[in-house]
Enzyme design. Structure first.
Site, PDB file in Angstrom:
ATOM      1  CG  HIS A  86      -5.917   1.950   5.288  1.00 28.59           C
ATOM      2  ND1 HIS A  86      -5.419   3.217   5.969  1.00 28.59           N
ATOM      3  CD2 HIS A  86      -4.761   1.403   4.782  1.00 28.59           C
ATOM      4  CE1 HIS A  86      -4.450   2.697   6.638  1.00 28.59           C
ATOM      5  NE2 HIS A  86      -3.856   1.777   5.865  1.00 28.59           N
ATOM      6  CD  GLU A  94      -3.655  -2.295   7.365  1.00 30.87           C
ATOM      7  OE1 GLU A  94      -2.496  -2.657   7.103  1.00 30.87           O
ATOM      8  OE2 GLU A  94      -4.244  -1.383   7.080  1.00 30.87           O
ATOM      9  N   GLY A  96       2.066   2.437  10.709  1.00 29.73           N
ATOM     10  CA  GLY A  96       3.126   3.400  10.571  1.00 29.73           C
ATOM     11  C   GLY A  96       3.766   3.751  12.017  1.00 29.73           C
ATOM     12  CB  SER A 100       4.773  -1.702  12.043  1.00 26.82           C
ATOM     13  OG  SER A 100       4.638  -0.459  12.438  1.00 26.82           O
ATOM     14  CD  GLU A 104      -2.973   5.620   6.592  1.00 22.89           C
ATOM     15  OE1 GLU A 104      -3.175   5.737   5.418  1.00 22.89           O
ATOM     16  OE2 GLU A 104      -2.068   5.197   7.267  1.00 22.89           O
ATOM     17  CE  LYS A 136      -0.308   3.214   4.740  1.00 25.40           C
ATOM     18  NZ  LYS A 136      -0.203   3.536   6.134  1.00 25.40           N
ATOM     19  CG  ASN A 149      -1.581   1.333   1.287  1.00 26.01           C
ATOM     20  OD1 ASN A 149      -1.735   2.062   0.403  1.00 26.01           O
ATOM     21  ND2 ASN A 149      -2.318   1.464   2.782  1.00 26.01           N
TER      22      ASN A 149
HETATM   23  P1  PGA Z   1       2.471   0.441   7.737  1.00 28.47           P
HETATM   24  O1  PGA Z   1       1.178   0.466   6.784  1.00 28.47           O
HETATM   25  O2  PGA Z   1       3.125  -0.907   7.166  1.00 28.47           O
HETATM   26  O3  PGA Z   1       3.408   1.528   7.085  1.00 28.47           O
HETATM   27  O4  PGA Z   1       2.238   0.272   9.193  1.00 28.47           O
HETATM   28  C1  PGA Z   1       0.334  -0.441   6.774  1.00 28.47           C
HETATM   29  C2  PGA Z   1      -0.988  -0.045   6.046  1.00 28.47           C
HETATM   30  O5  PGA Z   1      -1.412   1.236   6.445  1.00 28.47           O
HETATM   31  O6  PGA Z   1      -1.428  -0.645   5.366  1.00 28.47           O
END
Ligand code: PGA
Length: 254
Positions: free
Chosen positions: A96, A171, A177, A215, A98, A12, A10
């Site tokens: 997601h 997640e 992140g 992460s 976010e 982003k 992903n």
């Molecule tokens: P990350 O993000 O691996 O940077 O924690 C995962 C995601 O948001 O899908």
């Protein structure tokens, strides 16, 4: 029947089209003869530049990071499933955290987007996960179960081949992140719970891939992959580094 397995990058809101194309090209190697299905999710505007490196030209799948709930119409700024397929995407990530937390998307909208993708014959990678306060209160099992049920509302009846089309990504919000990963034990406990929720909803849903995100790095991927109910990964930050992404894919070989 073995469940499908996936590693999805992903990206982003990162990379202009030229570096996105270069990264897609670098990821083809990770997907070739990989032990799992490998896909990337660039920004919407980079999809056409990445598509020539992706399926059917290689084994690398292409996904969008979101999808409209409607096919077409007067919905300024929206892009529907057929439009994503038209530029080479196999489907999209939806729900997601976010988008849920920063853009206010709720379960009903996520379910509508999921249904739009599935009824168009595309793949939906449906994300669920609890924030930190819910985890600290010990309420994560109930909260994520409710989120999953509501986010899949109506999905089964419109899917053509749900095992191929639906991927659920767990997640935990506090792990995205942040560099903090759920321990393999905690991730497995939630995946086992969600697997039983899916199986109780419909036996064929229990056969869908349930992937972990938050992460994921080369250093922790193998221990997570060993867990019986973890069918792969949704990778954010580490997917921008082709060597790290390749190492995560290869951790799924064991
Ligand atoms: P990350 O993000 O691996 O940077 O924690 C995962 C995601 O948001 O899908």
């Amino acid at each position: 029947m073995a469940r499908p397995t996936h590693v999805i990058g992903n990206w982003k809101q990162h990379l202009l089209t030229e570096p996105a194309q270069a990264l897609a090209q670098a990821c083809v190697h990770a997907a070739t003869h990989a032990p799992v299905e490998v896909a990337i999710a660039p920004t919407l505007v980079a999809l056409p530049r990445c598509a020539p490196h992706c399926h059917p030209h290689s084994q690398l799948g292409l996904l969008a990071q979101d999808c409209a709930a409607q096919e077409q119409g007067a919905f300024t700024g929206e892009v529907g499933p057929a439009m994503l397929a038209d530029v080479g995407a196999l489907g999209a990530i939806v729900g997601h955290s976010e988008r849920r937390s920063l853009l206010g998307e709720g379960d009903a909208l996520v379910a509508a987007k999921t249904c739009a993708l599935l009824s168009a014959g595309l793949r939906a990678v449906v994300c669920v996960g609890e924030p930190l306060d819910v985890r600290e209160q010990g309420d994560h099992g109930r909260v994520v179960e409710a989120q999953l049920r509501a986010s899949l509302n109506g999905a089964l009846s419109v899917a053509r081949d749900v095992r191929w089309q639906l991927v659920v990504a767990y997640e935990p919000v506090w792990a995205i992140g942040t560099g903090k990963t759920a321990s393999p034990h905690d991730a497995q406990a939630m995946h086992a719970h969600l697997r039983s929720v899916l199986t109780n909803l419909a036996p064929e849903l229990g056969g869908c891939a349930l992937i972990y995100g938050g992460s994921v790095k080369p250093e922790n991927a193998a221990a997570l992959w060993e867990q019986p109910d973890i069918d792969g990964f949704l990778v954010g930050g580490a997917s921008l580094d082709p060597a790290a992404f390749l190492a995560i894919v290869q951790a799924c070989a064991a």
